[in-house]
Design a protein around this motif. Structure first.
Motif, PDB file in Angstrom:
ATOM      1  N   LEU A  40       0.835  -1.206   0.000  1.00  0.00           N
ATOM      2  CA  LEU A  40       0.000   0.000   0.000  1.00  0.00           C
ATOM      3  C   LEU A  40       0.871   1.259   0.000  1.00  0.00           C
ATOM      4  O   LEU A  40       0.560   2.233  -0.690  1.00  0.00           O
ATOM      5  N   ILE A  41       1.977   1.206   0.767  1.00  0.00           N
ATOM      6  CA  ILE A  41       2.868   2.365   0.810  1.00  0.00           C
ATOM      7  C   ILE A  41       3.457   2.619  -0.573  1.00  0.00           C
ATOM      8  O   ILE A  41       3.585   3.773  -1.017  1.00  0.00           O
TER       9      ILE A  41
ATOM     10  N   LEU B 182       0.949   4.278  -2.647  1.00  0.00           N
ATOM     11  CA  LEU B 182       0.795   5.665  -2.204  1.00  0.00           C
ATOM     12  C   LEU B 182       1.934   6.532  -2.750  1.00  0.00           C
ATOM     13  O   LEU B 182       1.705   7.634  -3.270  1.00  0.00           O
TER      14      LEU B 182
ATOM     15  N   ILE C  92       6.347   2.816   9.560  1.00  0.00           N
ATOM     16  CA  ILE C  92       5.250   1.859   9.662  1.00  0.00           C
ATOM     17  C   ILE C  92       5.769   0.434   9.777  1.00  0.00           C
ATOM     18  O   ILE C  92       5.186  -0.415  10.442  1.00  0.00           O
TER      19      ILE C  92
ATOM     20  N   ILE D  81      -0.792  -8.625  12.605  1.00  0.00           N
ATOM     21  CA  ILE D  81      -0.465  -7.376  11.878  1.00  0.00           C
ATOM     22  C   ILE D  81      -0.677  -7.586  10.388  1.00  0.00           C
ATOM     23  O   ILE D  81      -1.211  -6.717   9.692  1.00  0.00           O
TER      24      ILE D  81
ATOM     25  N   ILE E 236      -4.372  -7.377   9.642  1.00  0.00           N
ATOM     26  CA  ILE E 236      -4.874  -5.998   9.745  1.00  0.00           C
ATOM     27  C   ILE E 236      -4.423  -5.186   8.536  1.00  0.00           C
ATOM     28  O   ILE E 236      -5.183  -4.406   7.955  1.00  0.00           O
TER      29      ILE E 236
ATOM     30  N   LEU F 289      -6.739  -3.262   5.844  1.00  0.00           N
ATOM     31  CA  LEU F 289      -6.647  -1.814   5.605  1.00  0.00           C
ATOM     32  C   LEU F 289      -6.407  -1.527   4.129  1.00  0.00           C
ATOM     33  O   LEU F 289      -7.010  -0.618   3.552  1.00  0.00           O
TER      34      LEU F 289
ATOM     35  N   LEU G 129      -8.757   0.755   1.855  1.00  0.00           N
ATOM     36  CA  LEU G 129      -8.311   2.091   1.455  1.00  0.00           C
ATOM     37  C   LEU G 129      -7.973   2.209  -0.026  1.00  0.00           C
ATOM     38  O   LEU G 129      -8.025   3.296  -0.589  1.00  0.00           O
TER      39      LEU G 129
ATOM     40  N   LEU H 179      -7.486   5.411  -3.202  1.00  0.00           N
ATOM     41  CA  LEU H 179      -6.180   5.761  -3.745  1.00  0.00           C
ATOM     42  C   LEU H 179      -6.227   5.749  -5.262  1.00  0.00           C
ATOM     43  O   LEU H 179      -5.621   6.573  -5.938  1.00  0.00           O
TER      44      LEU H 179
ATOM     45  N   ILE I  90      -5.345   8.753   3.371  1.00  0.00           N
ATOM     46  CA  ILE I  90      -5.103   7.302   3.298  1.00  0.00           C
ATOM     47  C   ILE I  90      -3.922   6.921   4.190  1.00  0.00           C
ATOM     48  O   ILE I  90      -3.998   5.984   4.993  1.00  0.00           O
ATOM     49  N   TYR I  91      -2.846   7.692   4.084  1.00  0.00           N
ATOM     50  CA  TYR I  91      -1.665   7.369   4.895  1.00  0.00           C
ATOM     51  C   TYR I  91      -1.984   7.525   6.378  1.00  0.00           C
ATOM     52  O   TYR I  91      -1.594   6.697   7.206  1.00  0.00           O
TER      53      TYR I  91
ATOM     54  N   ILE J 140      -4.853   7.180   7.949  1.00  0.00           N
ATOM     55  CA  ILE J 140      -5.685   6.089   8.456  1.00  0.00           C
ATOM     56  C   ILE J 140      -4.862   4.812   8.617  1.00  0.00           C
ATOM     57  O   ILE J 140      -4.892   4.147   9.657  1.00  0.00           O
ATOM     58  N   PHE J 141      -4.094   4.505   7.598  1.00  0.00           N
ATOM     59  CA  PHE J 141      -3.241   3.308   7.610  1.00  0.00           C
ATOM     60  C   PHE J 141      -2.288   3.363   8.800  1.00  0.00           C
ATOM     61  O   PHE J 141      -2.187   2.422   9.597  1.00  0.00           O
ATOM     62  N   ALA J 142      -1.613   4.504   8.941  1.00  0.00           N
ATOM     63  CA  ALA J 142      -0.594   4.639   9.991  1.00  0.00           C
ATOM     64  C   ALA J 142      -1.237   4.641  11.374  1.00  0.00           C
ATOM     65  O   ALA J 142      -0.721   4.015  12.300  1.00  0.00           O
TER      66      ALA J 142
ATOM     67  N   VAL K  63      -4.030   3.255  12.489  1.00  0.00           N
ATOM     68  CA  VAL K  63      -4.491   1.938  12.954  1.00  0.00           C
ATOM     69  C   VAL K  63      -3.297   1.063  13.344  1.00  0.00           C
ATOM     70  O   VAL K  63      -3.268   0.472  14.428  1.00  0.00           O
ATOM     71  N   LEU K  64      -2.279   1.018  12.469  1.00  0.00           N
ATOM     72  CA  LEU K  64      -1.112   0.177  12.781  1.00  0.00           C
ATOM     73  C   LEU K  64      -0.413   0.673  14.048  1.00  0.00           C
ATOM     74  O   LEU K  64       0.029  -0.119  14.880  1.00  0.00           O
TER      75      LEU K  64
END
Lengths: 222, 339
Positions: A148-149, A152, A170, A204, A207, A211, A215, A219, B259-260, B262-264, B266-267
């Motif tokens: 996902l990163i 992004l 992250i 993890i 999850i 996510l 999401l 994007l 987006i970043y 929300i992702f960040a 939660v983690l």
């Protein structure tokens, strides 16, 4: 229907990579040359914590290198075409699964090369089953988080540099727990102690996938 | 104007926290004894207290080892915080660590635990008729704990900083969800303001925590799951700001940043909640270390801690609303002046 779509997209990924063999080659070469550079620096390592930490650091950078290109290899036109055919969630799930498998294989290969050059003595007393599982789950975990990163960063149009900045914080929690788990496995500790770390890593991973699935449609939309 | 009462409340609460939190004395304690080992026979020692009132109330002094007591044969008060005591140490204590106790009417019981390494062990002493008072002190004071000492007051500043940061990050998370739902740029501005202010509180939390760590653990920073969590949090939100900076188009920027975020978020929450419970930690509240509220946070601390949490959170929200309003006014001004 959706599973069929995902299966098709997985096949597409596979075929794209088969056509561009240099992609795999570059990943493998990156890992091997990193390990070789480390070998020149340290020769053999016998100290378990350092051996363990160095391995995970190498794998982390390999993951960044391998996944950085995940959403950048297609030009905008082809991406647009892809998104008119498939639902964005299928795209991200397929790519996450594909990256997960790639990183799972890559981490095992890295371990092989690492053991060959840097030495395998720290694995002598290890619970190998748990250790290998941690290596695979950890490698897959890196892939899941970074997919996902990567999307992004590609979307922000600022390539690999931005991906490192966004990805490191992250991935750090995962790196810490994966290092801890593999260290315990290398020390020869059994499921009763290592189990909760493996469970936590799997958690993890789940999850993260959830996510990404939630999401990604936002994007993709422009 | 309606709706400003909570700002006033935060100011009142924080004034109360500063005055009571810094003004309340620490409870009395024994902090030092002139010798550190005892052997059977007559001994004489001097003990030092902190915030004690020995001069006006001559203390009863005794030694205690595994529940068995030996009272002082003679006590001389030197000052409010010092007395000298003579003992006739018998042979036959059961354990090799003996504590020094004292009681006076103003301070209640004070103790220097495991003060003396003890020689001449046996199967217990013949208990003499050493009867001691145990009436508690009545004055309002914070608990005086070894190592923590006066730094216990930092509880009212360090801990609420993180609570406030969490609240602001949750606001940012919520605004990011709104951005994804409606593409609303105002919500994006609110998320940015919340992140900015929460980073300020994170910095304050790091500074107060670092000073506290130096005073109690001996280092400005230790590798510890809670501290790693704090560092990761700050890095994540710094990365959030960098991501925003690298996308010129405002709508795209709003969406990518949301987006970043929300992702960040939660983690990060999962990480902060779960990981410290998996590993050992010096920090209270994790790895088998009790948090303050289990036994340290007594009612005197609570009386200041809860208002402090409330006051800091309200102040944080106030700062967030101000920041967000100025940012909005600035963008309107810039638009009007065609910049």
């Amino acid at each position: 229907m959706r599973t069929a779509e995902i299966a098709h997209l997985l096949k597409l990924e596979w075929q794209l990579d088969r056509r561009q063999k240099h992609a795999w080659g570059s990943m493998a070469l990156y890992v091997v040359s990193t390990i070789y550079v480390c070998y020149q620096g340290v020769r053999h390592l016998f100290d378990i914590p350092i051996w363990n930490a160095l391995f995970w650091i190498i794998l982390l950078f390999a993951a960044f290198n391998a996944l950085g290109r995940s959403f950048q290899r297609e030009n905008t036109g082809r991406q647009l075409y892809l998104y008119t055919l498939a639902s964005p969630r299928s795209v991200v799930l397929a790519r996450t699964i594909y990256n997960g498998i790639t990183m799972g294989v890559l981490s095992l290969l890295s371990l092989g090369a690492y053991a060959l050059f840097i030495g395998s003595s720290p694995m002598n007393d290890a619970r190998l089953d748990i250790f290998l599982l941690v290596v695979i789950v950890g490698g897959i975990g890196f892939a899941l988080v970074l997919t996902l990163i990567s999307a992004l960063a590609a979307r922000a149009g600022n390539g690999v540099g931005l991906m490192a900045i966004l990805g490191f914080p992250i991935v750090l929690p995962m790196l810490l727990s994966v290092m801890k788990a593999s260290k315990l496995a290398l020390d020869g500790l059994g499921w009763d102690i290592t189990g909760k770390y493996v469970l936590w890593l799997v958690l993890i991973d789940l999850i993260t996938v959830a996510l990404a699935w939630l999401l990604f449609p936002y994007l993709w939309r422009d | 104007m309606k709706g400003w009462w909570w700002k006033l409340l935060s100011v009142v609460l924080l004034l109360y926290v500063v005055i009571v939190g810094l003004g309340t004395p620490l409870g009395p304690a024994l902090v030092h004894a002139s010798i550190d080992r005892i052997a059977p026979g007559p001994i004489s020692l001097e003990a030092t207290g902190y915030n004690t009132h020995f001069a006006a109330n001559t203390p009863e002094v005794w030694l205690e080892n595994d529940g068995q007591r030996v009272c002082a044969t003679d006590v001389k008060v030197l000052s409010d915080v010092q007395f000298s005591a003579d003992f006739n140490v018998p042979e036959g204590f059961r354990t090799n660590l003996t504590s020094l106790w004292a009681w006076d009417a103003a301070d209640g019981q004070v103790v220097l635990r495991e003060a003396f390494f003890t020689q001449g062990l046996g199967t217990g002493i013949a208990q003499d008729d050493c009867v001691v008072s145990d009436a508690a002190r009545t004055s309002f004071a914070f608990p005086n704990r070894s190592i923590l000492n006066e730094t216990i007051r930092n509880l009212f500043f360090h801990v609420p900083m993180w609570f406030t940061m969490m609240v602001l990050m949750t606001i940012a998370f919520w605004q990011s969800l709104l951005v994804l739902r409606s593409g609303d740029l105002v919500a994006d501005g609110k998320a940015l303001s919340a992140v900015d202010v929460s980073l300020l509180f994170a910095a304050l939390g790091l500074i107060t925590g670092s000073i506290w760590a130096r005073a109690t653990w001996g280092g400005w920073w230790t590798s510890d799951p809670k501290l790693n969590g704090a560092a990761v949090t700050v890095l994540i939100y710094a990365a959030y700001l960098i991501l925003r900076g690298s996308v010129p188009d405002p709508h795209k920027r709003a969406r990518l940043a949301a987006i970043y975020n929300i992702f960040a978020y939660v983690l990060m929450m999962v990480f902060i909640m779960v990981l410290p419970r998996l590993t050992d930690s010096l920090h209270p509240g994790s790895g088998g270390n009790p948090a303050f509220n289990q036994y340290d946070l007594d009612s005197t601390l609570r009386a200041v801690f809860y208002p402090a949490v409330m006051g800091w959170i309200l102040l944080g929200i106030w700062a967030y609303t101000l920041h967000q309003r100025t940012a909005r006014l600035r963008s309107i001004y810039d638009e009007a002046n065609d910049r």
